[in-house]
Write an enzyme that holds these catalytic residues in place. Structure first.
Site, PDB file in Angstrom:
ATOM      1  N   ILE A  65     -33.532  28.795 -41.550  1.00  7.53           N
ATOM      2  CA  ILE A  65     -33.055  30.184 -41.712  1.00  7.53           C
ATOM      3  C   ILE A  65     -33.480  30.811 -43.040  1.00  7.53           C
ATOM      4  CG2 ILE A  65     -31.093  30.135 -40.092  1.00  7.53           C
ATOM      5  CD1 ILE A  65     -29.324  29.813 -42.742  1.00  7.53           C
ATOM      6  N   THR A 139     -15.329  29.055 -43.292  1.00  6.34           N
ATOM      7  CA  THR A 139     -14.318  28.004 -43.435  1.00  6.34           C
ATOM      8  C   THR A 139     -13.085  28.519 -44.176  1.00  6.34           C
ATOM      9  OG1 THR A 139     -13.906  25.931 -44.624  1.00  6.34           O
ATOM     10  CG2 THR A 139     -15.643  27.306 -45.488  1.00  6.34           C
ATOM     11  N   ASP A 140     -11.945  27.854 -43.947  1.00  9.09           N
ATOM     12  CA  ASP A 140     -10.727  28.190 -44.707  1.00  9.09           C
ATOM     13  C   ASP A 140     -10.831  27.705 -46.156  1.00  9.09           C
ATOM     14  OD1 ASP A 140     -10.478  25.449 -44.253  1.00  9.09           O
ATOM     15  OD2 ASP A 140      -8.415  25.539 -43.527  1.00  9.09           O
ATOM     16  N   GLU A 141     -11.848  26.856 -46.438  1.00 10.71           N
ATOM     17  CA  GLU A 141     -11.963  26.283 -47.788  1.00 10.71           C
ATOM     18  C   GLU A 141     -12.306  27.351 -48.826  1.00 10.71           C
ATOM     19  OE1 GLU A 141     -13.833  22.418 -48.060  1.00 10.71           O
ATOM     20  OE2 GLU A 141     -13.435  22.020 -45.955  1.00 10.71           O
ATOM     21  N   TYR A 166     -19.604  23.285 -51.981  1.00 14.77           N
ATOM     22  CA  TYR A 166     -19.673  23.715 -50.575  1.00 14.77           C
ATOM     23  C   TYR A 166     -18.866  24.996 -50.363  1.00 14.77           C
ATOM     24  CZ  TYR A 166     -18.146  24.046 -45.692  1.00 14.77           C
ATOM     25  OH  TYR A 166     -17.845  24.523 -44.441  1.00 14.77           O
ATOM     26  N   LYS A 170     -20.054  28.844 -49.344  1.00 13.09           N
ATOM     27  CA  LYS A 170     -19.588  29.567 -48.140  1.00 13.09           C
ATOM     28  C   LYS A 170     -18.912  30.885 -48.559  1.00 13.09           C
ATOM     29  CE  LYS A 170     -19.721  28.518 -44.362  1.00 13.09           C
ATOM     30  NZ  LYS A 170     -20.733  28.682 -43.289  1.00 13.09           N
ATOM     31  N   ASN A 265      -3.938  13.023 -44.707  1.00 18.25           N
ATOM     32  CA  ASN A 265      -5.095  12.167 -44.392  1.00 18.25           C
ATOM     33  C   ASN A 265      -4.670  10.759 -44.012  1.00 18.25           C
ATOM     34  OD1 ASN A 265      -6.805  14.278 -44.992  1.00 18.25           O
ATOM     35  ND2 ASN A 265      -7.200  13.615 -47.088  1.00 18.25           N
ATOM     36  N   ASP A 299     -10.429   9.221 -56.086  1.00 15.80           N
ATOM     37  CA  ASP A 299     -10.321  10.539 -55.443  1.00 15.80           C
ATOM     38  C   ASP A 299     -11.629  11.335 -55.573  1.00 15.80           C
ATOM     39  OD1 ASP A 299      -9.090  12.502 -54.033  1.00 15.80           O
ATOM     40  OD2 ASP A 299      -7.475  12.850 -55.466  1.00 15.80           O
ATOM     41  N   ARG A 300     -11.803  12.268 -54.629  1.00 15.47           N
ATOM     42  CA  ARG A 300     -12.938  13.205 -54.676  1.00 15.47           C
ATOM     43  C   ARG A 300     -12.711  14.143 -55.869  1.00 15.47           C
ATOM     44  NH1 ARG A 300     -13.271  16.872 -49.353  1.00 15.47           N
ATOM     45  NH2 ARG A 300     -14.709  15.317 -48.572  1.00 15.47           N
ATOM     46  N   PRO A 301     -13.734  14.419 -56.701  1.00 17.49           N
ATOM     47  CA  PRO A 301     -13.542  15.376 -57.807  1.00 17.49           C
ATOM     48  C   PRO A 301     -13.169  16.752 -57.256  1.00 17.49           C
ATOM     49  CG  PRO A 301     -15.685  14.275 -57.965  1.00 17.49           C
ATOM     50  CD  PRO A 301     -15.108  13.883 -56.653  1.00 17.49           C
TER      51      PRO A 301
HETATM   52  P1  NAD Z   1     -22.983  20.581 -39.133  1.00 15.46           P
HETATM   53  O1  NAD Z   1     -23.344  20.080 -40.485  1.00 15.46           O
HETATM   54  O2  NAD Z   1     -22.542  19.621 -38.090  1.00 15.46           O
HETATM   55  O3  NAD Z   1     -24.211  21.405 -38.499  1.00 15.46           O
HETATM   56  C1  NAD Z   1     -24.963  22.313 -39.248  1.00 15.46           C
HETATM   57  C2  NAD Z   1     -26.232  22.619 -38.466  1.00 15.46           C
HETATM   58  O4  NAD Z   1     -26.998  23.561 -39.240  1.00 15.46           O
HETATM   59  C3  NAD Z   1     -27.124  21.397 -38.229  1.00 15.46           C
HETATM   60  O5  NAD Z   1     -27.561  21.356 -36.893  1.00 15.46           O
HETATM   61  C4  NAD Z   1     -28.289  21.619 -39.197  1.00 15.46           C
HETATM   62  O6  NAD Z   1     -29.514  21.046 -38.709  1.00 15.46           O
HETATM   63  C5  NAD Z   1     -28.362  23.139 -39.245  1.00 15.46           C
HETATM   64  N1  NAD Z   1     -28.994  23.623 -40.475  1.00 15.46           N
HETATM   65  C6  NAD Z   1     -28.735  23.237 -41.761  1.00 15.46           C
HETATM   66  N2  NAD Z   1     -29.536  23.894 -42.604  1.00 15.46           N
HETATM   67  C7  NAD Z   1     -30.300  24.731 -41.858  1.00 15.46           C
HETATM   68  C8  NAD Z   1     -31.308  25.683 -42.175  1.00 15.46           C
HETATM   69  N3  NAD Z   1     -31.713  25.904 -43.438  1.00 15.46           N
HETATM   70  N4  NAD Z   1     -31.873  26.381 -41.162  1.00 15.46           N
HETATM   71  C9  NAD Z   1     -31.485  26.170 -39.873  1.00 15.46           C
HETATM   72  N5  NAD Z   1     -30.557  25.271 -39.521  1.00 15.46           N
HETATM   73  C10 NAD Z   1     -29.968  24.552 -40.501  1.00 15.46           C
HETATM   74  O7  NAD Z   1     -21.875  21.691 -39.400  1.00 15.46           O
HETATM   75  P2  NAD Z   1     -20.633  22.104 -38.468  1.00 15.46           P
HETATM   76  O8  NAD Z   1     -19.496  21.227 -38.795  1.00 15.46           O
HETATM   77  O9  NAD Z   1     -21.089  22.254 -37.064  1.00 15.46           O
HETATM   78  O10 NAD Z   1     -20.315  23.536 -39.072  1.00 15.46           O
HETATM   79  C11 NAD Z   1     -20.908  24.727 -38.526  1.00 15.46           C
HETATM   80  C12 NAD Z   1     -20.429  25.915 -39.328  1.00 15.46           C
HETATM   81  O11 NAD Z   1     -19.010  25.991 -39.264  1.00 15.46           O
HETATM   82  C13 NAD Z   1     -20.790  25.840 -40.816  1.00 15.46           C
HETATM   83  O12 NAD Z   1     -21.152  27.122 -41.243  1.00 15.46           O
HETATM   84  C14 NAD Z   1     -19.502  25.390 -41.484  1.00 15.46           C
HETATM   85  O13 NAD Z   1     -19.422  25.892 -42.796  1.00 15.46           O
HETATM   86  C15 NAD Z   1     -18.460  26.038 -40.571  1.00 15.46           C
HETATM   87  N6  NAD Z   1     -17.163  25.328 -40.506  1.00 15.46           N
HETATM   88  C16 NAD Z   1     -17.116  23.979 -40.255  1.00 15.46           C
HETATM   89  C17 NAD Z   1     -15.872  23.370 -40.139  1.00 15.46           C
HETATM   90  C18 NAD Z   1     -15.749  21.900 -39.823  1.00 15.46           C
HETATM   91  O14 NAD Z   1     -14.633  21.353 -39.847  1.00 15.46           O
HETATM   92  N7  NAD Z   1     -16.813  21.199 -39.453  1.00 15.46           N
HETATM   93  C19 NAD Z   1     -14.696  24.109 -40.304  1.00 15.46           C
HETATM   94  C20 NAD Z   1     -14.799  25.484 -40.559  1.00 15.46           C
HETATM   95  C21 NAD Z   1     -16.042  26.090 -40.651  1.00 15.46           C
HETATM   96  P1  TYD Z   2     -13.785  15.804 -44.601  1.00 10.38           P
HETATM   97  O1  TYD Z   2     -13.766  15.288 -43.211  1.00 10.38           O
HETATM   98  O2  TYD Z   2     -14.932  15.452 -45.496  1.00 10.38           O
HETATM   99  O3  TYD Z   2     -13.584  17.381 -44.515  1.00 10.38           O
HETATM  100  P2  TYD Z   2     -13.253  18.453 -45.719  1.00 10.38           P
HETATM  101  O4  TYD Z   2     -13.592  17.844 -47.020  1.00 10.38           O
HETATM  102  O5  TYD Z   2     -14.145  19.592 -45.359  1.00 10.38           O
HETATM  103  O6  TYD Z   2     -11.787  18.784 -45.579  1.00 10.38           O
HETATM  104  O7  TYD Z   2     -12.465  15.291 -45.309  1.00 10.38           O
HETATM  105  C1  TYD Z   2     -11.180  15.547 -44.755  1.00 10.38           C
HETATM  106  C2  TYD Z   2     -10.165  14.987 -45.744  1.00 10.38           C
HETATM  107  O8  TYD Z   2     -10.277  13.552 -45.753  1.00 10.38           O
HETATM  108  C3  TYD Z   2     -10.394  15.429 -47.173  1.00 10.38           C
HETATM  109  O9  TYD Z   2      -9.112  15.627 -47.798  1.00 10.38           O
HETATM  110  C4  TYD Z   2     -11.125  14.272 -47.815  1.00 10.38           C
HETATM  111  C5  TYD Z   2     -10.569  13.076 -47.065  1.00 10.38           C
HETATM  112  N1  TYD Z   2     -11.495  11.931 -46.882  1.00 10.38           N
HETATM  113  C6  TYD Z   2     -11.063  10.634 -47.197  1.00 10.38           C
HETATM  114  O10 TYD Z   2      -9.922  10.414 -47.662  1.00 10.38           O
HETATM  115  N2  TYD Z   2     -11.922   9.602 -46.969  1.00 10.38           N
HETATM  116  C7  TYD Z   2     -13.185   9.792 -46.473  1.00 10.38           C
HETATM  117  O11 TYD Z   2     -13.952   8.806 -46.322  1.00 10.38           O
HETATM  118  C8  TYD Z   2     -13.604  11.122 -46.162  1.00 10.38           C
HETATM  119  C9  TYD Z   2     -14.988  11.384 -45.612  1.00 10.38           C
HETATM  120  C10 TYD Z   2     -12.725  12.155 -46.363  1.00 10.38           C
END
Ligand code: NAD
Ligand code: TYD
Length: 362
Positions: A65, A139-141, A166, A170, A265, A299-301
């Site tokens: 993209i 995302t809600d993040e 991240y 977003k 978690n 913990d994650r930073p």
């Molecule tokens: P994902 O990482 O599983 O998939 C992302 C897709 O985007 C992949 O197929 C990847 O190949 C493609 N991609 C990455 N960079 C690209 C580029 N430069 N050009 C074209 N394609 C590219 O992500 P997901 O979990 O399916 O999330 C999809 C969307 O939803 C994202 O925008 C994410 O921020 C948002 N979102 C995800 C969650 C979640 O829990 N997974 C929650 C809320 C919002």
């Molecule tokens: P994740 O699935 O990475 O989603 P997000 O960071 O977008 O919320 O993580 C979900 C929660 O789980 C988050 O609080 C981080 C925690 N986590 C662990 O405790 N252990 C793990 O190995 C991973 C990947 C996440």
């Protein structure tokens, strides 16, 4: 928005976890034509679309993209009525260890897509211009951390305060999308969703990582205390919500989407262990329960403590509510991973394998 019986819907990131669920839904439940553009990063997998890939209403084009020229050709040839923009780098831990791709795809990529889309949209007929939608999936993040108190929910009006590279990337893309509406009139909509889970989820995220590690007798890493809370939504509920939004929402609107499923978690991981103890009782790793594999790690930073969504706007205005409870959705998810070993094996090779090995070494 006037809903056409046959829309051409351009989907970015359709080979990812949520994008593939959206495409499977659109092909099975609607008559629309879909063009999926995806760069096929480590997270993109065309295997996730195998069951619909032979459908004549579905096409795929490998595209980045950030590549303006390719995007321009694609818009001219496909003539979309709507764009659903899901392509992104999506994993918080990766954004902490290496943020450059997040800036490139999530911010620069969204900018390129908006610009190409605007040039295309400006030349449409008045009727098509009105009904066109650029749907940005976010995302809600972006709202940051609700902290330790158990009250309070993210609303559409909550100020942005992203914590990780991240979520900051977003948030930046959300701001660009809103600016393209306010400044140029591009008919956008934004949805901000809580954590998704379900089939085809890449096993770097908490739920699939826990399932697959447990099945291999590996440690189940819990960051910090495991008291952090996420609001989980089954991915097929999200796909339905996105379709409601792209076909019904007014231009310029924002909707929060969530599952009313706040879970710590540690509780999520224990529930997965309980399901696996029931479905795949296994004593071969010298453990009496998969819970024995739970390991608390540093913990994650910048780790956000709690996310939770107020989804009343989408319920009241568009009639969407989630159908899956956390218990039923989690059981379906565990069963899916047990029954789709082939998909998992393909995923657990190459770049992912190198990355996950490095994580465990450090
Ligand atoms: P994902 O990482 O599983 O998939 C992302 C897709 O985007 C992949 O197929 C990847 O190949 C493609 N991609 C990455 N960079 C690209 C580029 N430069 N050009 C074209 N394609 C590219 O992500 P997901 O979990 O399916 O999330 C999809 C969307 O939803 C994202 O925008 C994410 O921020 C948002 N979102 C995800 C969650 C979640 O829990 N997974 C929650 C809320 C919002
Ligand atoms: P994740 O699935 O990475 O989603 P997000 O960071 O977008 O919320 O993580 C979900 C929660 O789980 C988050 O609080 C981080 C925690 N986590 C662990 O405790 N252990 C793990 O190995 C991973 C990947 C996440």
């Amino acid at each position: 928005m006037k809903e056409f019986n046959f829309m051409n819907i351009l989907i970015t990131g359709g080979a990812g976890f949520i994008g593939s669920a959206v495409i499977r839904y659109l092909i099975k439940e609607t008559d629309h034509k879909i063009l999926n553009i995806d760069k096929l990063t480590y997270a993109g997998n065309l295997e996730s679309l195998k069951e619909i890939s032979n459908n004549s209403r579905y096409q795929f084009c490998k595209t980045d993209i950030t590549d303006k020229e390719s995007l321009t050709k694609i818009f001219q040839q496909f003539q979309p009525n709507a764009v659903m923009h899901l392509a992104a780098e999506s994993h918080v831990d990766r954004s902490i260890s290496s943020s450059a791709e997040f800036i490139q795809t999530n911010i620069v990529g969204t900018f390129q897509l908006l610009e190409v889309c605007r040039q295309y949209w400006i030349n449409l007929s008045e009727e098509k211009k009105q009904s066109f939608r650029f749907h940005h999936i976010s995302t809600d993040e972006v709202y940051g951390d609700l902290g330790e108190s158990n009250s309070g929910l993210f609303k559409e009006t909550t100020p942005y305060a992203p914590s990780s590279p991240y979520s900051a990337s977003k948030a930046s893309s959300d701001h660009l999308v809103r600016a393209w509406h306010r400044t140029y009139g591009l008919p956008i909509i934004i949805t901000n969703c809580s954590n998704n889970y379900g089939p085809y989820h890449f096993p770097e995220k908490l739920i699939p990582l826990t399932i697959l590690n447990a099945l291999q007798g590996k440690k189940l890493p819990i960051y910090g205390t495991g008291e952090q809370i996420r609001d989980w939504l089954y991915v097929e509920d999200h796909a339905r919500a996105l379709y409601q939004v792209v076909t019904k929402a007014k231009a310029g609107e924002t909707y929060n989407i969530g599952g009313h499923n706040q879970q710590k978690n540690i509780d999520v991981v224990q529930k997965i262990c309980n399901l696996l103890d029931e479905l795949v009782p296994n004593k071969t790793y010298g453990i009496s329960s998969y819970k024995d594999l739970i390991t608390f790690v540093p913990d994650r930073p910048g780790h956000d403590i709690r996310y939770a969504i107020d989804a009343s706007k989408i319920k009241n205005e568009l009639g969407w509510v989630p159908q899956e409870s956390f218990d039923s959705g989690l059981r379906k998810t565990v069963l899916w991973y047990l029954n789709n070993q082939e998909w998992v094996d393909r995923i657990l090779t190459g770049e992912y394998k190198n990355w996950i090995q490095k994580q465990y070494q450090s």
